[in-house]
Write an enzyme that holds these catalytic residues in place. Structure first.
Site, mmCIF file in Angstrom:
data_model
loop_
_atom_site.group_PDB
_atom_site.id
_atom_site.type_symbol
_atom_site.label_atom_id
_atom_site.label_comp_id
_atom_site.label_asym_id
_atom_site.label_seq_id
_atom_site.Cartn_x
_atom_site.Cartn_y
_atom_site.Cartn_z
ATOM 1 N N HIS A 13 0.840 -1.209 0.000
ATOM 2 C CA HIS A 13 0.000 0.000 0.000
ATOM 3 C C HIS A 13 0.873 1.255 0.000
ATOM 4 O O HIS A 13 0.636 2.194 -0.758
ATOM 5 C CB HIS A 13 -0.911 0.032 1.235
ATOM 6 C CG HIS A 13 -1.907 -1.075 1.315
ATOM 7 N ND1 HIS A 13 -2.060 -1.837 2.448
ATOM 8 C CD2 HIS A 13 -2.797 -1.538 0.417
ATOM 9 C CE1 HIS A 13 -3.016 -2.725 2.245
ATOM 10 N NE2 HIS A 13 -3.476 -2.572 1.013
ATOM 11 N N LYS A 37 -17.707 -6.040 8.471
ATOM 12 C CA LYS A 37 -16.537 -6.865 8.736
ATOM 13 C C LYS A 37 -16.077 -6.629 10.169
ATOM 14 O O LYS A 37 -16.212 -5.549 10.702
ATOM 15 C CB LYS A 37 -15.388 -6.486 7.800
ATOM 16 C CG LYS A 37 -15.606 -6.839 6.367
ATOM 17 C CD LYS A 37 -14.364 -6.460 5.580
ATOM 18 C CE LYS A 37 -14.476 -6.827 4.128
ATOM 19 N NZ LYS A 37 -13.258 -6.439 3.391
ATOM 20 N N ARG A 86 -2.225 -6.457 -7.811
ATOM 21 C CA ARG A 86 -1.165 -7.430 -7.538
ATOM 22 C C ARG A 86 -1.161 -8.576 -8.538
ATOM 23 O O ARG A 86 -0.122 -9.108 -8.876
ATOM 24 C CB ARG A 86 -1.324 -8.030 -6.138
ATOM 25 C CG ARG A 86 -1.012 -7.070 -5.025
ATOM 26 C CD ARG A 86 -1.164 -7.718 -3.674
ATOM 27 N NE ARG A 86 -2.541 -8.186 -3.516
ATOM 28 C CZ ARG A 86 -2.913 -9.247 -2.815
ATOM 29 N NH1 ARG A 86 -2.020 -9.963 -2.178
ATOM 30 N NH2 ARG A 86 -4.178 -9.592 -2.720
ATOM 31 N N SER A 123 -2.917 -7.792 3.329
ATOM 32 C CA SER A 123 -3.304 -7.537 4.721
ATOM 33 C C SER A 123 -3.718 -8.831 5.410
ATOM 34 O O SER A 123 -3.423 -9.040 6.593
ATOM 35 C CB SER A 123 -4.434 -6.512 4.781
ATOM 36 O OG SER A 123 -3.991 -5.261 4.333
#
Length: 151
Positions: A13, A37, A86, A123
């Protein structure tokens, strides 16, 4: 505007933000507060963590984000959305989201590919390693207070 949950913010990031600075006058890092979440880090800790990373960079602004991406972009005065990619799956997802955001808010998306040395970092992996008491220092930005992660 670079928006995400950043739970936690990784070197990948950080690389996206730093590499985008020559392209824009300001980068707004918008940290999503998603109550659906169960976050690993509190919203306040995520905001502080990212502020520490960019303490010496006045062109990076860190804000809390709630609601539709296009609405948050309007609120902060963003002219485009910044996203990191990615792998090919990321590209497909980002392509669809870019089209939705363009249709809903007339805002374009700029994609930056993750540098190869960061492409394996997520993450999710950082959280799992941290929960198993593994050293995560190579995956998170330097000079941040690790206590913000919790435990």
């Amino acid at each position: 505007m670079f928006q995400g949950s950043f739970d936690p913010f990784t070197r990948g990031h950080e690389s996206i933000v730093r590499r985008s600075l020559p392209l824009f006058d300001e980068i707004v890092v918008a940290v999503v507060s998603n109550i659906a979440k169960k976050p690993f880090m509190s919203l306040d800790n995520r905001l502080e963590f990212i502020k520490q990373v960019f303490a010496a960079e006045p062109r990076v602004r860190v804000v809390a984000s709630e609601g539709l991406t296009v609405d948050v972009a309007r609120e902060v005065g963003a002219t485009c959305l910044l996203r990191g990619v990615r792998m090919i799956q990321d590209f497909e997802n980002e392509m669809h989201m870019a089209e939705i955001n363009r249709r809903l808010g007339g805002i374009e998306t700029v994609l930056l590919y993750t540098l190869p040395e960061f492409s394996h970092i997520s993450s999710t992996i950082v959280r799992e390693l941290y929960n198993y008491n593994q050293d995560i220092s190579e995956y998170i930005p330097e000079n941040v207070d690790i206590k913000l992660l919790g435990k």
